[in-house]
Design an enzyme around this catalytic site. Structure first.
Site, short mmCIF file in Angstrom:
data_model
loop_
_atom_site.label_atom_id
_atom_site.label_comp_id
_atom_site.label_asym_id
_atom_site.label_seq_id
_atom_site.Cartn_x
_atom_site.Cartn_y
_atom_site.Cartn_z
N THR A 38 0.82 -1.22 0.00
CA THR A 38 0.00 0.00 0.00
C THR A 38 0.86 1.27 0.00
O THR A 38 0.33 2.37 -0.02
CB THR A 38 -0.94 0.04 1.22
OG1 THR A 38 -0.14 0.02 2.42
CG2 THR A 38 -1.88 -1.15 1.22
N GLY A 39 2.17 1.10 0.02
CA GLY A 39 3.06 2.25 0.09
C GLY A 39 3.30 2.92 -1.25
O GLY A 39 2.76 2.51 -2.28
N TYR A 40 4.16 3.92 -1.23
CA TYR A 40 4.40 4.77 -2.40
C TYR A 40 4.91 3.97 -3.60
O TYR A 40 4.38 4.07 -4.70
CB TYR A 40 5.39 5.86 -2.02
CG TYR A 40 5.70 6.83 -3.14
CD1 TYR A 40 4.72 7.72 -3.59
CD2 TYR A 40 6.94 6.86 -3.76
CE1 TYR A 40 4.98 8.61 -4.62
CE2 TYR A 40 7.21 7.75 -4.78
CZ TYR A 40 6.22 8.61 -5.21
OH TYR A 40 6.48 9.48 -6.23
N ARG A 61 -1.70 -6.71 6.66
CA ARG A 61 -1.30 -6.78 8.07
C ARG A 61 -2.43 -6.34 8.99
O ARG A 61 -3.11 -5.35 8.70
CB ARG A 61 -0.08 -5.89 8.31
CG ARG A 61 1.15 -6.33 7.51
CD ARG A 61 2.22 -5.26 7.47
NE ARG A 61 2.67 -4.89 8.80
CZ ARG A 61 3.39 -3.81 9.07
NH1 ARG A 61 3.70 -2.97 8.09
NH2 ARG A 61 3.77 -3.56 10.29
N LYS A 164 20.07 -0.58 5.28
CA LYS A 164 19.95 -1.42 4.08
C LYS A 164 21.13 -2.39 3.99
O LYS A 164 20.97 -3.55 3.57
CB LYS A 164 19.87 -0.55 2.83
CG LYS A 164 18.52 0.13 2.64
CD LYS A 164 18.47 0.96 1.36
CE LYS A 164 17.10 1.59 1.17
NZ LYS A 164 17.01 2.40 -0.07
#
Length: 285
Positions: A38-40, A61, A164
Site C-alpha cells: 500500500t506504500g508509495y 497486516r 539497508k
C-alpha cells in the site's frame, strides 16, 4: 525453360518475433508476494506485477487498524486479481506461511528518514524466508541509491543506507537468492520542484542552485521503476546481482532541470547559489 535452384523457406522476422513472444508467454510466471503493497512504491509494484501476468499476492497486516485508505488500496488490488494474505511481523508463523505460497518476495517498506522508517523489520522477513526454504528470489526494500556506494553519506539520511546494508548482510549470510534494485532518485521528489529541498512543488520566482548545478543524477519515473523491478524476478541474469536502472535520457543535472522548467513556463527564475560549504554547514544545524 529456365530452372530455378531450390531454396529454403525462411519465416519473416515478424513471425519469428511473434513465435518467441508466444514461447515466453507460455513460460510459467513466478508467484510474487509484495510486502508493503500500500506504500508509495509498493502499490506500483503490485500493479506492475499484475500487468505482467504474475500471480500476485499482497500482505494484509492486522496492524492496518482503522486506516481506511490502505484498506481501500488493498481491496482495489483484490478486484484487479491479486490475492490478499493475512500476516504480521509480530507473528513469525504467519510470515512463514505467507512466504510458502510464492516463489518471489518483494519488500517495499519505507526507509526514508522523514516518514515511517521500518527497514530493519525486514530481518524478520529474512528469518521467515530462511525457514520456509522455497523462495527463488528476494528483493529487499532498496530502489534508491545503492547503499554499498554511500559510505560517505551524511546524517540524517545516512541511517537509511546503513540499515539497508545490515539487511543485505543478513540476506547473504542466510544464502537467500536475491536481487538488489537501484533506481537512484524518484522523479516525483526531485524533478517538479527543480530539486529544491523541503518542497515538492515547482518554484515560482526563485530557485536555489546547489554548487554550479552541473552535477548529474539519475531521475526515474516511479512506474518505470516498478516495471523494471518486476522484469528482474524471472531473469537469470539478475540473480544475486545489483540492477541499476539508469536510462541515458534520465541522467540530468539540476541546471538542466531548471532550464527545462524555464522553457516550459517561459519565465527565467532568480537563481541563488548555495556553495558546498554552506550546504554542509546547514546540515550540521
Amino acid at each position: 525453360m529456365i530452372s530455378h535452384p531450390p531454396y529454403t523457406y525462411r519465416k519473416p522476422l515478424d513471425a519469428i518475433v511473434e513465435a518467441k513472444r508466444g514461447e515466453e508467454e507460455k513460460m510459467e510466471k513466478s508467484k510474487v508476494l509484495v510486502v508493503g503493497g500500500t506504500g508509495y512504491i509498493g502499490r506500483r509494484i503490485v500493479k506492475a506485477s499484475l500487468a505482467q501476468g504474475h500471480p500476485t499476492f499482497v500482505i494484509q497486516r492486522p496492524e492496518i487498524g482503522l486506516d481506511i485508505d490502505k484498506l481501500q488500496i488493498l481491496l482495489s488490488f483484490k478486484a484487479e486479481g491479486a490475492t490478499l494474505v493475512e500476516a504480521s511481523f509480530a507473528d513469525h508463523k504467519s510470515l512463514v506461511e505467507a512466504v510458502k505460497k510464492v516463489d518471489v518476495v518483494i519488500c517495499t517498506m519505507s526507509g526514508v528518514h522523514f516518514r515511517s522508517h521500518n527497514l530493519l523489520m525486514q530481518l524478520k522477513l529474512v528469518e521467515a524466508i530462511k525457514e520456509a526454504g522455497n523462495i527463488k528470489r528476494f528483493l529487499p526494500s532498496e530502489f534508491g541509491m545503492d547503499p554499498a556506494r554511500m559510505g560517505d553519506a551524511l546524517e540524517p539520511g545516512r541511517v537509511t543506507f546503513d540499515e539497508k546494508m545490515v539487511v543485505r548482510k543478513a540476506i547473504e549470510e542466510a544464502n537467500i537468492p536475491h536481487t538488489y534494485v537501484s533506481s537512484n532518485c524518484f522523479a516525483a521528489y526531485f524533478v517538479p520542484n527543480c530539486s529544491q529541498l523541503g518542497t515538492l512543488t515547482p518554484p515560482k520566482e526563485k530557485v536555489y542552485l546547489y554548487g554550479d548545478g552541473n552535477v548529474k543524477a539519475v531521475f526515474m519515473d516511479e512506474d518505470d521503476v516498478a516495471a523494471y523491478t518486476i522484469k528482474t524476478v524471472d531473469d537469470p541474469r539478475t540473480l544475486n546481482k545489483t540492477v541499476y536502472i539508469r536510462p541515458l535520457e534520465n541522467i540530468l543535472s539540476q541546471g538542466q532541470i531548471i532550464e527545462m522548467w524555464e522553457k516550459l513556463t517561459g519565465k527565467e527564475l532568480d537563481k541563488s547559489i548555495i556553495s558546498a560549504e554552506d550546504f554542509l554547514a546547514s546540515m550540521k544545524g
